[in-house]
Design a protein around this motif. Sequence first.
Motif, PDB file in Angstrom:
ATOM      1  N   PHE A   1       0.625  -1.345  -0.025  1.00 32.08           N
ATOM      2  CA  PHE A   1       0.050   0.017  -0.040  1.00 32.08           C
ATOM      3  C   PHE A   1       0.902   1.483   0.162  1.00 32.08           C
ATOM      4  N   LYS A   2       2.061   1.109   0.708  1.00 31.56           N
ATOM      5  CA  LYS A   2       2.868   2.391   0.776  1.00 31.56           C
ATOM      6  C   LYS A   2       3.531   2.569  -0.763  1.00 31.56           C
TER       7      LYS A   2
ATOM      8  N   THR B   1       2.009   5.348   6.659  1.00 26.45           N
ATOM      9  CA  THR B   1       1.047   5.179   5.627  1.00 26.45           C
ATOM     10  C   THR B   1       0.291   6.589   5.689  1.00 26.45           C
ATOM     11  N   THR B   2      -0.084   6.860   6.816  1.00 27.70           N
ATOM     12  CA  THR B   2      -0.858   8.111   6.999  1.00 27.70           C
ATOM     13  C   THR B   2      -0.160   9.311   6.444  1.00 27.70           C
TER      14      THR B   2
END
Length: 587
Positions: A468-469, A547-548
């Motif tokens: 996802f990153k 990730t945020t």
Amino acid sequence: MMLNLIDKIGDWNPQLLRELKGRLKFFNVAIAVATSLLLQLIVFLYQLRELPSNTYSIEGTYCRLSQEYKRLQNLVLQQSDYKTNADYDDLISMDICPTNQIDWQLWWRDHWEYIFLAFSVIFVFTLLVAGTFLLINDLAKEETRGTLNFIRLSPQSETTILTGKLLGVPSLIYLIILPAIPLHLWAGRSANIAFSYILSYYAILAASCIFFYNTALLFGLLSHWFSGFQPWLGSGAVFIFLCITMGLASSYNTLNNSNAWFRLFNPWDTTNYLFPNLFHLSSGSPLKYWQFFYLPLGKSVVSVIGFHLLNFGVCSYGILQALKRCFRNPQALIISKKQSYLLVGFCQLMMWGFTLQVANNNFKLDEQVRDNFVLLGLYNLVLILSLIAVLSPHRQDVQDWARYRHQGVSNHKSVWQDLIWTEKSPALVAIAINLTIITIPWLAWILFTSVFDANDRQSWLINDIGRFKVLLAIALSISLMMIYATIAQLILLLKTPKRSFWAIGSLAAAMFLPSMILGFLDISSSEYPTVWLFSTFPWAAIEYSGTTTIFMALLADLSVLALLNFQLTRRVRLAGESATKALLAGR
């Protein structure tokens, strides 16, 4: 008979006849032929300097007694109880090889090969460097005299004119090379080199000439502001390229990475593959282990030569299309938007094809991409920046397009079709499509690794970074490139002079200044990853960022991109309205 031949050449290609008449004077032809003959004599006599004489050493390569002599010497040194023998003692005491024991057949075979290889190198440098110089210099002279515009206005097709230039301008170089071909062939056959290999070398050399000559013509058309420095700059670049690639080919640099594609544009690796004694590499040519999408191209001479010729053919055809666009109208874009999509797709095919190679018994896709990660990112960055420079239209072109859209006069009903295909429309949608094409292989890599390496604890993508990153990082890179493209387009819409230089300077500052400042302040990506996410190289901080944090950086970039595009849309609309009003007022 000669007059009939001249008439046939004139009927087939008037431009070729014009070039030949201006160059094939008796004195020029005599100098070219004499130079060729003198060069052949020098190369031949240079090899004769090593002709074994009456003082040739018994330890020499071509003495039949050398192996026996060395064996007996070692035997004497190793055995203290060695029993003397008159014949052996005479042999050991000898320093000079008897004339009747010299292997003349082997000596001539080797030295014919040296002559053949020497001419093979001379042909490459002479044709590519000197030919490039003459072509660029010819265009510069035509531009200075003003005759280039007359050629542009002639009824001949662009292909006919450019073919005449390619065949006619370097004609004296051809006259230097052609008389040396018989000696080159004779030397190759005397060295027991297969005739098919010699013909393969000539095919690669001809394809290299077509590619470099087309590139030289394109450079000559686009670099008229260099004035008389053009030919030196172009031929010097070719000479440096040949020297660097010759050094790489002679030092056994492996071809199991994406950089292998750029090695295809030099003839040295193929020449060394055909004639292994060119660089005397102990392990042979690296092309033997050459792969493309895991296909073992290096296993066969046919596949190696065929792939090289295919690459040269496709690239030469692409450059020829750019030449046709720029020849009649020097202000036209080098490539159209449609051609840019094909170019980016072809580049991805070639770069990823050479990325996916099995090296050192490593069959893991994840590690193969990791080893080529920096190269792929760097090449794609250069590719996108080049397309931004090439595809972005200037103020007048955008004004014309906006006026036609405002008046409802356009080849396409939809504005999106205009933005995708029309050359005078802003290039942002085209840049976005090209970025999408670049992204597709990366997404395929993530998907493939997720399916087949999901349980691999040593996976670089899954464990060190995270899928996802990586997806967010790709989106972050795309948004940055779109911001740069929008900034360039906004600057090109200004009324100030030298808008191109302002655009280049602004992009250079936006791209490199943040990273240079961070480096100067010794702010590392591992300690302060958030700051690096807003630089040109966010990938350096992906591994150390949450990730945020990456998602928030992406939102910030998208907000900046939206504001810039809102400003761009407003300017284009105002440009179209003002151009329409000016046209109506003029009526």
